[in-house]
Design a protein around this motif. Structure first.
Motif, short mmCIF file in Angstrom:
data_model
loop_
_atom_site.label_atom_id
_atom_site.label_comp_id
_atom_site.label_asym_id
_atom_site.label_seq_id
_atom_site.Cartn_x
_atom_site.Cartn_y
_atom_site.Cartn_z
N ASP A 1 0.54 -1.56 0.57
CA ASP A 1 0.24 0.43 -0.43
C ASP A 1 0.81 1.00 -0.11
O ASP A 1 0.48 2.17 -0.40
N TYR A 2 1.59 1.38 0.41
CA TYR A 2 2.71 2.33 0.96
C TYR A 2 4.63 1.79 1.12
O TYR A 2 4.54 0.93 1.82
N LYS B 1 -2.94 -3.15 6.28
CA LYS B 1 -2.44 -2.25 5.57
C LYS B 1 -0.45 -3.11 5.13
O LYS B 1 -0.55 -4.36 5.81
N LYS B 2 -0.32 -3.53 4.15
CA LYS B 2 0.74 -4.04 3.47
C LYS B 2 1.56 -2.55 3.40
O LYS B 2 1.60 -2.00 2.84
N ILE B 3 2.87 -3.23 3.98
CA ILE B 3 3.94 -1.46 4.10
C ILE B 3 5.38 -2.12 3.73
O ILE B 3 5.50 -3.10 4.27
#
Length: 468
Positions: free
Chosen positions: A271-272, A336-338
């Motif tokens: 995601d970021y 989230k995938k970070i």
């Protein structure tokens, strides 16, 4: 490791000296010291920094530091500067050094009738040892060359004399020494980030083995630089300050390039991008740009009561302080995938704690990207880490777990994408409970720095580097 600062001016130097030393605080954790020369008298103060930081310890001493010239140091070793009177005259000396054969040199000096006065935890003071070696020769130049020839490790030094400041960089240039100038004054420092706010302009990089003398209005070369250099690559990866330039190469620019290099080879989706502050930020911004996904601040460093210069020497307290400094942003982490960028993994303890916090606040995936290669060797040249044994390093412990022998096939483990390397990284990933883990290669780090490979020491990653 440590860092030093010196200045000589046609006016009082105490304020510049005080703040100049403070700008080296991120390089050391144990002691600070400063000395000025006024009408032939040296005024010195040394304080323990393990439970405080430089500005608080030395502010009350400032009034006593009269004179137009002085040197100071943030030290990870012994109390310094040392001052003494010898046939070379009265002088004070501060060092950034790692002397591996200190016991051998101590015995040699004692056998020749010498003696030591400064002790630390039952050990001799290595800066005093260097000063005694200096005094064995007929001139400071001969003495510095003698020190370089005798010690195994590295040594850069500042010498405050009655007619100037002599600055000498380690003969392999493993740590930087830089000169700044302003109207009526010169300064010399391990960290050029000390110059701008004191109105000095960076004017010179002292070369490996080079010796220069500074007065308030001149810089004179006393010994030419050596042809070969082995400057520490970890300087750009971690312990250098982001605004600093070494050998004309900016720290933050290198970290940004490391992130770009990683992003070009990475296929992970997230995601970021975020960073472990502070030294992971430059890489994180580079990775974000190279990958084309946004950068967000999912971890924030809390500085009001935990300033950068406060880094306790005790490992357990250091780990607690490291945890207290970082505050997670719950809203950015949940589900989230970070991708988190960081400078390095040394022992792995701090990163493991950080990862647990991230998952605890709801992160769905945590992908760690490291700016430098796995650290497999304890550095014999400078003290950039407190690790004494290779088995304190998570990469080396993993080799032992895989092979039953921490020294087996190290060259293969240091070779990016070899079977051994891949197994080692996967084992570290599992230990730290990370979704995925990738390190930059030695080749990408060297390319990001931009100096010739033969001028950069990469010993801690692959065991390659010139001898003492």
């Amino acid at each position: 490791m440590g860092g030093f600062f010196g200045t000589i001016s046609n006016t009082a130097c105490a304020t510049d000296l005080f703040y100049g030393i403070d700008y080296n605080s991120h390089l050391g954790t144990r002691r600070g010291g400063m000395v000025t020369l006024h009408e032939g008298v040296f005024n010195r103060a040394i304080h323990n920094l393990e439970n405080s930081y430089f500005r608080l310890r030395f502010e009350a001493d400032l009034d006593k530091f009269q004179g137009n010239s002085g040197i100071g140091v943030i030290s990870d070793t012994d109390p310094q500067p040392i001052f003494l009177s010898s046939h070379l005259g009265k002088y004070a000396v501060a060092t950034v050094a790692k002397v591996n054969n200190i016991s051998e040199l101590e015995k040699e000096i004692l056998d020749n009738g010498g003696h030591f006065t400064e002790f630390n935890s039952g050990q001799i003071n290595q800066t005093e040892l260097i000063a005694l070696l200096l005094s064995e020769k007929k001139s400071f130049i001969e003495g510095i060359e003698y020190v370089f020839s005798k010690i195994k490790g590295s040594c850069s030094m500042l010498i405050l004399t009655e007619d100037g400041i002599i600055a000498a960089r380690d003969r392999w240039g493993r740590t930087p020494v830089l000169v700044g100038k302003k109207d009526g004054a010169y300064a010399v420092s391990s960290e050029p980030c000390s110059f701008p706010n004191l109105e000095y302009e960076l004017v010179y990089n002292i070369g490996p083995g080079e010796i220069v003398k500074l007065t308030s209005d001149s810089m004179t070369q006393l010994h030419k630089p050596n042809d070969k250099m082995q400057i520490c690559s970890f300087l750009w990866a971690y312990y250098g300050y982001p605004t600093s330039d070494y050998e004309g190469i900016n720290v933050d620019t290198v970290r940004h390039a490391c992130g770009m290099a990683m992003a070009k080879k990475d296929t992970v989706e997230a995601d970021y991008v975020a960073a472990i502050p502070e030294s992971g930020i430059g890489m994180g911004l580079g990775y974000s740009e190279g990958k084309g996904i946004p950068y967000r601040r999912a971890l924030i460093k809390y500085t009001p009561t935990w300033p950068r210069s406060f880094t306790p020497a005790n490992q357990k307290i250091r780990e607690l302080v490291a945890k207290m400094k970082l505050i997670p942003n719950h809203q950015l982490l949940k589900d989230k995938k970070i991708i988190f960028c960081d400078d390095s993994i040394v022992r792995g303890t701090q990163l493991k704690d950080n990862v647990e916090i991230l998952y605890g606040y709801g992160a769905k995936e945590v992908h760690i990207r490291i700016g430098c290669p796995p650290i497999l060797y304890s550095c014999p040249f400078i003290g950039f880490t407190t690790s004494r044994s290779p088995l304190e390093l998570i990469a080396r412990r993993t080799v032992k777990e895989l092979e039953g022998d921490e020294n087996k096939d190290l060259k293969k483990y240091a070779t990016t994408d070899s079977e051994q390397y891949t197994n080692m990284v996967e084992c570290i990933r599992k230990k730290l409970k990370i979704t995925t883990l990738k390190y930059n290669s030695v080749e990408d780090l060297v390319e990001s720095i931009g100096l010739p490979k033969e001028s950069i020491c990469t010993y801690c990653y692959n065991g390659e580097g010139e001898d003492y």
